[in-house]
Design a protein around this motif. Sequence first.
Motif, mmCIF file in Angstrom:
data_model
loop_
_atom_site.group_PDB
_atom_site.id
_atom_site.type_symbol
_atom_site.label_atom_id
_atom_site.label_comp_id
_atom_site.label_asym_id
_atom_site.label_seq_id
_atom_site.Cartn_x
_atom_site.Cartn_y
_atom_site.Cartn_z
ATOM 1 N N ILE A 87 0.844 -1.191 0.000
ATOM 2 C CA ILE A 87 0.000 0.000 0.000
ATOM 3 C C ILE A 87 0.881 1.243 0.000
ATOM 4 O O ILE A 87 1.836 1.333 0.785
ATOM 5 C CB ILE A 87 -0.944 0.020 1.220
ATOM 6 C CG1 ILE A 87 -1.909 -1.167 1.137
ATOM 7 C CG2 ILE A 87 -1.732 1.316 1.291
ATOM 8 C CD1 ILE A 87 -1.682 -2.219 2.152
ATOM 9 N N GLY A 88 0.584 2.186 -0.877
ATOM 10 C CA GLY A 88 1.361 3.408 -0.978
ATOM 11 C C GLY A 88 0.585 4.628 -0.533
ATOM 12 O O GLY A 88 -0.604 4.773 -0.839
ATOM 13 N N VAL A 103 -1.752 2.950 9.558
ATOM 14 C CA VAL A 103 -0.610 2.176 9.064
ATOM 15 C C VAL A 103 -0.325 1.010 10.009
ATOM 16 O O VAL A 103 -0.034 -0.109 9.568
ATOM 17 C CB VAL A 103 0.633 3.083 8.923
ATOM 18 C CG1 VAL A 103 1.867 2.248 8.574
ATOM 19 C CG2 VAL A 103 0.391 4.145 7.854
ATOM 20 N N PHE A 104 -0.427 1.253 11.301
ATOM 21 C CA PHE A 104 -0.189 0.197 12.290
ATOM 22 C C PHE A 104 -1.143 -0.975 12.085
ATOM 23 O O PHE A 104 -0.738 -2.153 12.164
ATOM 24 C CB PHE A 104 -0.345 0.770 13.698
ATOM 25 C CG PHE A 104 -0.186 -0.244 14.797
ATOM 26 C CD1 PHE A 104 1.071 -0.749 15.118
ATOM 27 C CD2 PHE A 104 -1.277 -0.708 15.515
ATOM 28 C CE1 PHE A 104 1.223 -1.688 16.121
ATOM 29 C CE2 PHE A 104 -1.141 -1.646 16.509
ATOM 30 C CZ PHE A 104 0.117 -2.142 16.820
ATOM 31 N N GLU A 105 -2.421 -0.677 11.806
ATOM 32 C CA GLU A 105 -3.400 -1.741 11.585
ATOM 33 C C GLU A 105 -3.047 -2.579 10.363
ATOM 34 O O GLU A 105 -3.291 -3.791 10.325
ATOM 35 C CB GLU A 105 -4.804 -1.145 11.433
ATOM 36 C CG GLU A 105 -5.351 -0.490 12.691
ATOM 37 C CD GLU A 105 -5.481 -1.459 13.844
ATOM 38 O OE1 GLU A 105 -5.902 -2.616 13.614
ATOM 39 O OE2 GLU A 105 -5.141 -1.083 14.982
ATOM 40 N N LEU A 106 -2.465 -1.946 9.362
ATOM 41 C CA LEU A 106 -2.078 -2.667 8.144
ATOM 42 C C LEU A 106 -0.810 -3.496 8.349
ATOM 43 O O LEU A 106 -0.744 -4.662 7.944
ATOM 44 C CB LEU A 106 -1.870 -1.678 6.990
ATOM 45 C CG LEU A 106 -3.138 -1.051 6.408
ATOM 46 C CD1 LEU A 106 -2.784 0.169 5.564
ATOM 47 C CD2 LEU A 106 -3.918 -2.070 5.584
ATOM 48 N N THR A 107 0.188 -2.908 8.974
ATOM 49 C CA THR A 107 1.465 -3.623 9.121
ATOM 50 C C THR A 107 1.345 -4.800 10.078
ATOM 51 O O THR A 107 2.038 -5.809 9.907
ATOM 52 C CB THR A 107 2.580 -2.673 9.597
ATOM 53 O OG1 THR A 107 2.192 -2.034 10.827
ATOM 54 C CG2 THR A 107 2.877 -1.617 8.544
ATOM 55 N N LYS A 108 0.464 -4.707 11.065
ATOM 56 C CA LYS A 108 0.331 -5.843 11.986
ATOM 57 C C LYS A 108 -0.361 -7.030 11.315
ATOM 58 O O LYS A 108 -0.312 -8.143 11.839
ATOM 59 C CB LYS A 108 -0.380 -5.423 13.269
ATOM 60 C CG LYS A 108 -1.882 -5.260 13.192
ATOM 61 C CD LYS A 108 -2.448 -4.871 14.565
ATOM 62 C CE LYS A 108 -3.954 -4.832 14.564
ATOM 63 N NZ LYS A 108 -4.508 -4.438 15.892
ATOM 64 N N LYS A 109 -0.966 -6.766 10.153
ATOM 65 C CA LYS A 109 -1.538 -7.857 9.343
ATOM 66 C C LYS A 109 -0.610 -8.223 8.190
ATOM 67 O O LYS A 109 -1.019 -8.832 7.199
ATOM 68 C CB LYS A 109 -2.924 -7.459 8.834
ATOM 69 C CG LYS A 109 -3.955 -7.276 9.951
ATOM 70 C CD LYS A 109 -5.322 -6.992 9.394
ATOM 71 C CE LYS A 109 -6.337 -6.769 10.523
ATOM 72 N NZ LYS A 109 -6.482 -7.952 11.382
ATOM 73 N N ASN A 110 0.645 -7.790 8.324
ATOM 74 C CA ASN A 110 1.724 -8.148 7.391
ATOM 75 C C ASN A 110 1.603 -7.519 6.013
ATOM 76 O O ASN A 110 2.177 -8.012 5.042
ATOM 77 C CB ASN A 110 1.848 -9.680 7.254
ATOM 78 C CG ASN A 110 2.209 -10.338 8.571
ATOM 79 O OD1 ASN A 110 3.073 -9.839 9.304
ATOM 80 N ND2 ASN A 110 1.542 -11.438 8.891
ATOM 81 N N HIS A 111 0.871 -6.431 5.905
ATOM 82 C CA HIS A 111 0.857 -5.667 4.665
ATOM 83 C C HIS A 111 2.040 -4.703 4.667
ATOM 84 O O HIS A 111 2.436 -4.192 5.718
ATOM 85 C CB HIS A 111 -0.445 -4.885 4.512
ATOM 86 C CG HIS A 111 -1.661 -5.759 4.454
ATOM 87 N ND1 HIS A 111 -1.888 -6.655 3.432
ATOM 88 C CD2 HIS A 111 -2.722 -5.881 5.308
ATOM 89 C CE1 HIS A 111 -3.038 -7.286 3.645
ATOM 90 N NE2 HIS A 111 -3.556 -6.843 4.778
ATOM 91 N N GLY A 112 2.607 -4.472 3.488
ATOM 92 C CA GLY A 112 3.681 -3.498 3.371
ATOM 93 C C GLY A 112 3.117 -2.118 3.090
ATOM 94 O O GLY A 112 2.211 -1.967 2.267
ATOM 95 N N VAL A 113 3.637 -1.115 3.792
ATOM 96 C CA VAL A 113 3.148 0.252 3.603
ATOM 97 C C VAL A 113 4.323 1.163 3.249
ATOM 98 O O VAL A 113 5.318 1.223 3.979
ATOM 99 C CB VAL A 113 2.436 0.785 4.867
ATOM 100 C CG1 VAL A 113 1.929 2.210 4.617
ATOM 101 C CG2 VAL A 113 1.269 -0.125 5.252
#
Length: 361
Positions: free
Chosen positions: A3-4, A23-33
């Motif tokens: 995700i950009g 961003v924290f919610e995304l990265t804790k689900k292993n998405h790259g930001v």
Amino acid sequence: MKIGIPKEIKNNESRVGMIPAGVFELTKKNHGVFVQTTAGEGSGFFDKDYIDVGAVILPTIAEVYAKSDMIIKVKEPIALEYPLVRENQIIFTYFHFASSESLTKAMIASKSICIAYEMVEDEEGTLPLLTPMSEVAGRMAIQQGAKYLEKPIKGRGILLGGVPGVAPGKVLVLGAGVVGVQAAKMAAGLGAHVTIMDISMKRLRYVNDVLPNHVVTAFSNEYAIRQHIKTHDLIIGGVLVKGGKAPKLITRDMLNEMRPGTVLVDVAVDQGGCFETTRPTTHEDPTYIIDDIVHYCVANMPGAVPHTSTLALTNVTLPFILKLANNGWEKACEIDLCLSKGLSIVKGKVCYEEINEAFNL
């Protein structure tokens, strides 16, 4: 998913597509930001804040687009960004396609997946991703209108709330949707005399129930509008046609019926504006005068209060962003019909007839 979050480059746009909490919610689900450096500074969020929650900071907007499967923005891509949008890339932002033929054609040509915040619609027919910015813009319309009524800025020299022994200013609000109700609420709070007009009796009954007694309602038609503009000091245009251009409720000839120094604030400018004399302006140069009537038509009004606006926007967009990131756009739109209504242009195909009609596509 990758995700950009690019830095907004529209004139005086200081909001950012996502706050560090999102961003924290995304990265804790292993998405790259990927966040472009300084993207959040205008809203009070710094690179270190994003790094601390797992984001990767990139130096240029081109790198953010190149590395990302989905782009999260606030405002529509502008011409400099058109070549950066890739085929099959998801762009999730406010688009307001009906107001820009060049944007529409560029996104068709890109064959990207364009999901418009302002088109996402819930089961009750409301627009949950547009609502918070409409709330901000409606309230700001009065704040800005009150300022431009001052004589040094060529306004009528009216204090909206008046003072003891002097009548308050008069505010006319066209449209009793989210923008209109918030504008009426703010104007009433300042002590102004407020008239709010709409073609929906249901909305007018709602306004009559929830707003103070010095906010009066009137059914909207051309004759009634022509009568009211003669006596009001500040006129707010807050009409929305979902996905299409706003109707022109005030025509050029009507300006001659207003008193010199009357201020027009067109909150519908993103959808083409509801005044015939509307043309988009910026926070850098927000007003212009036609026939002694002051026009304020800034296309990104909430951008002037980016901290408030960014927080309000992320509150409502994050659940949809998580669905898109976790499931991909096709499955996410299958399981969430509200989100699917935001699909505006998909792989070169326009999904809304209103967009086709706007430009005879």
